[in-house]
Write a protein that holds these residues in place. Structure first.
Motif, PDB file in Angstrom:
ATOM      1  N   GLU A 197      68.387  19.843  42.229  1.00 31.27           N
ATOM      2  CA  GLU A 197      69.624  20.046  41.483  1.00 31.27           C
ATOM      3  C   GLU A 197      69.589  21.365  40.714  1.00 31.27           C
ATOM      4  OE1 GLU A 197      73.458  18.957  40.511  1.00 31.27           O
ATOM      5  OE2 GLU A 197      72.054  17.949  41.865  1.00 31.27           O
ATOM      6  N   GLN A 198      68.421  21.735  40.208  1.00 33.09           N
ATOM      7  CA  GLN A 198      68.305  22.997  39.484  1.00 33.09           C
ATOM      8  C   GLN A 198      68.465  24.208  40.402  1.00 33.09           C
ATOM      9  OE1 GLN A 198      64.535  22.829  37.497  1.00 33.09           O
ATOM     10  NE2 GLN A 198      65.159  21.211  36.076  1.00 33.09           N
ATOM     11  N   CYS A 199      67.949  24.109  41.614  1.00 32.77           N
ATOM     12  CA  CYS A 199      67.983  25.248  42.539  1.00 32.77           C
ATOM     13  C   CYS A 199      69.241  25.289  43.397  1.00 32.77           C
ATOM     14  CB  CYS A 199      66.762  25.215  43.456  1.00 32.77           C
ATOM     15  SG  CYS A 199      65.180  25.297  42.589  1.00 32.77           S
ATOM     16  N   ARG A 231      64.507  18.957  40.712  1.00 30.96           N
ATOM     17  CA  ARG A 231      64.281  20.347  41.087  1.00 30.96           C
ATOM     18  C   ARG A 231      65.331  20.831  42.081  1.00 30.96           C
ATOM     19  NH1 ARG A 231      62.748  24.883  38.938  1.00 30.96           N
ATOM     20  NH2 ARG A 231      61.855  26.345  40.454  1.00 30.96           N
TER      21      ARG A 231
END
Length: 528
Positions: A491-493, A489
């Motif tokens: 890494e996604q944000c 998460r």
């Protein structure tokens, strides 16, 4: 008459007298009889020819025709399942019995798997017989799964199993109820290892071996035992790891003892106990995935705690208490001392024994985040990790090693930032290159708050250091739940939050700071 009454005893009566041999003419050619070879009389002619098939694996075609082998094999599998669940013999150890039963001995699941593997390998050249043997496995294995579930149901619901899920220093070993449940889980894990070697239970097609339900049942059975025990350890570790975010002053002696956070001191006593317990819990292959998830989650919580810890300036050590002899006397004390008699007390003439030198007083020190992070890494490597040799657990091992490398990188970053000599004699580009090298294995949202508190111009000019949640106008709790719930998460944000923080830094005006350049390089890499 005499000759008639007394015949010759050495001459038979029924045979007539042979004629004279001299009067018999010899034939011109005598037929010679050929002698019989000696091999005709040897024992080799009476030996039974050896059969090409063994007794345990008759010819597949013959077995398929009459079906007697499949019936005998079904009975053999049923008997093997019954023996696997049979109570062991021998002396009973203290505290081993639960409800009058002993735990399943180790190795029985592996023995049952070897029996199944030997029968399947014997007919691997006959696909029809191979499928027939697989069909004959359904009933005994279903009975085995039902028996294991019935055995575990009272154990898992027992208060003895749920009362103490996490081991302690005083009680490091599982109790008898937990040992029985772990023995059943180990039995299922040993059988699953044989399934993996034979590639059984992986197909979703109904025309396959039909053992996928058995495999899923065994995996679920292992999870019902192992997951509560690992969750119990996790519930004990989470408060200790989250408390690392708050700096605490501790008292240490002046003898050079390293100051550590109280949570690190508690973990130093608990980690060896947890390491032995996790090794005992995760002997099966399906539990290795649960172990990897547990380790990554604990490392991530530690990273968030250290990245969010505020910087504390090293305070000078508190001065020791003054001795009473050096304290100036008050007027009342002087008056009291003036009324003392001139005659010395009797204790003055007593023999004085050599006194032990007083130990130096303790000082109050706030441990640094770098020291605590390095100490936590040394404790985390004590815990077991998934095997790197097995193909099924190699990916999980790589994920755990990557998380540990992130903890090491954060400790190195904190050490260099807290070192005043880190920037001495280095150019702006050299410092930026060194920081990029250190943070290569760190998530952006973990390294960013550390760099904001250390190198950004905003942190130097502003009386209070703005947090990332305040920069993006999101409450701290919501920011952590939405963006800092795990490695994936974060890494996604990182791209969206990185752009927001970068815009905030650029709006401050002036020359770009070190953090702006570092964050711009990170965001550009993510965009491309």
């Amino acid at each position: 008459m005499i000759s008639f009454k007394h015949p010759n005893l050495f001459r038979p009566n029924s045979r007539p007298t042979s004629p004279n041999s001299s009067s018999r003419p010899e034939p011109a050619m005598i037929l010679e009889r050929t002698s019989r070879p000696l091999t005709k009389l040897s024992f080799s002619g009476f030996k039974r020819s050896s059969s090409s098939t063994s007794i345990s694996s008759p010819p597949p075609t013959l077995l398929v025709q009459d079906g007697s082998y499949l019936q005998a094999l079904s009975l053999k599998f049923s008997e093997a399942v019954s023996k696997a669940m049979m109570q062991p013999t021998g002396p009973v150890a203290v505290g081993e019995l639960v409800g009058g039963r002993r735990p399943i001995p180790a190795g029985r699941g592996r023995a049952l798997g070897l029996l199944i593997a030997s029968e399947l390998k014997a007919c691997q050249n006959n696909p029809h017989l191979h499928k027939a043997i697989l069909r004959s496995l359904h009933r005994p294995l279903s009975v085995l799964l039902s028996n294991l579930s019935a055995l575990l149901l009272p154990l898992l619901s027992s208060p003895a199993f749920l009362s103490m899920l996490a081991p302690t220093v005083q009680a490091p070993n599982p109790n008898a109820t937990q040992l029985h449940a772990l023995a059943a889980a180990s039995f299922a894990g040993e059988l699953l290892e044989s399934f993996d070697e034979m590639s059984l239970g992986f197909e979703n097609d109904a025309r396959g071996d039909g053992l996928k339900a058995i495999r899923e049942g065994l995996v679920s059975l292992i999870g019902r035992v192992v997951n509560p025990l690992i969750t119990g350890i996790q519930s004990e570790l989470i408060p200790l790891l989250e408390s690392l975010e708050n700096p605490v002053a501790v008292s240490v002696p002046r003898t050079g003892t390293k100051a550590l956070h109280p949570s690190i001191v508690s973990l130093q006593a608990l980690m060896p106990v947890y390491a032995r317990a996790l090794t005992q819990y995760t002997t099966t292959l399906p539990s290795q995935t649960t172990l990897a998830t547990f380790l990554i989650s604990m490392i991530w919580r530690a990273l968030v705690a250290f990245a969010s810890r505020p910087r504390v300036k090293p305070s000078p050590p508190t001065s020791p208490l003054s001795s009473p002899q050096l304290t100036p006397l008050t007027k009342r004390q002087r008056a009291t001392s003036g009324n003392t008699p001139a005659t010395p007390p009797p204790t003055r003439f007593a023999l004085k024994l050599p006194s032990r030198p007083s130990s130096p007083p303790d000082i109050s020190v706030t441990p640094s985040a770098a020291t605590d992070a390095r100490a936590l890494y040394e404790l985390m490597v004590l815990l077991p990790r998934p095997s790197a040799e097995c193909d099924a657990t190699r990916v999980a091992r790589e994920a755990v090693d990557e998380a540990l490398s992130g903890l090491t990188a954060l400790a190195t970053l904190l050490e260099n930032i807290g070192n005043p000599l880190f920037k001495v004699g280095k150019s702006h580009e050299a410092i930026l290159e060194e920081i990029e090298r250190i943070t290569a294995d760190l998530p952006t949202l973990i390294a960013l708050p550390v760099l904001l508190r250390s190198y950004s111009r905003v942190a130097i000019e502003s009386p209070s250091i703005p947090s990332i949640s305040s920069i993006i106008n999101v409450p701290e709790d919501e920011y952590r739940k939405s963006c800092l719930s795990g490695f994936g998460r974060a890494e996604q944000c990182s791209n969206i939050i990185g752009h927001s923080v970068l815009d905030f830094l650029r709006d401050q005006g002036g020359l770009q700071s070190l953090v702006e350049q570092w964050l711009a390089n990170r965001v550009d890499v993510v965009d491309h």
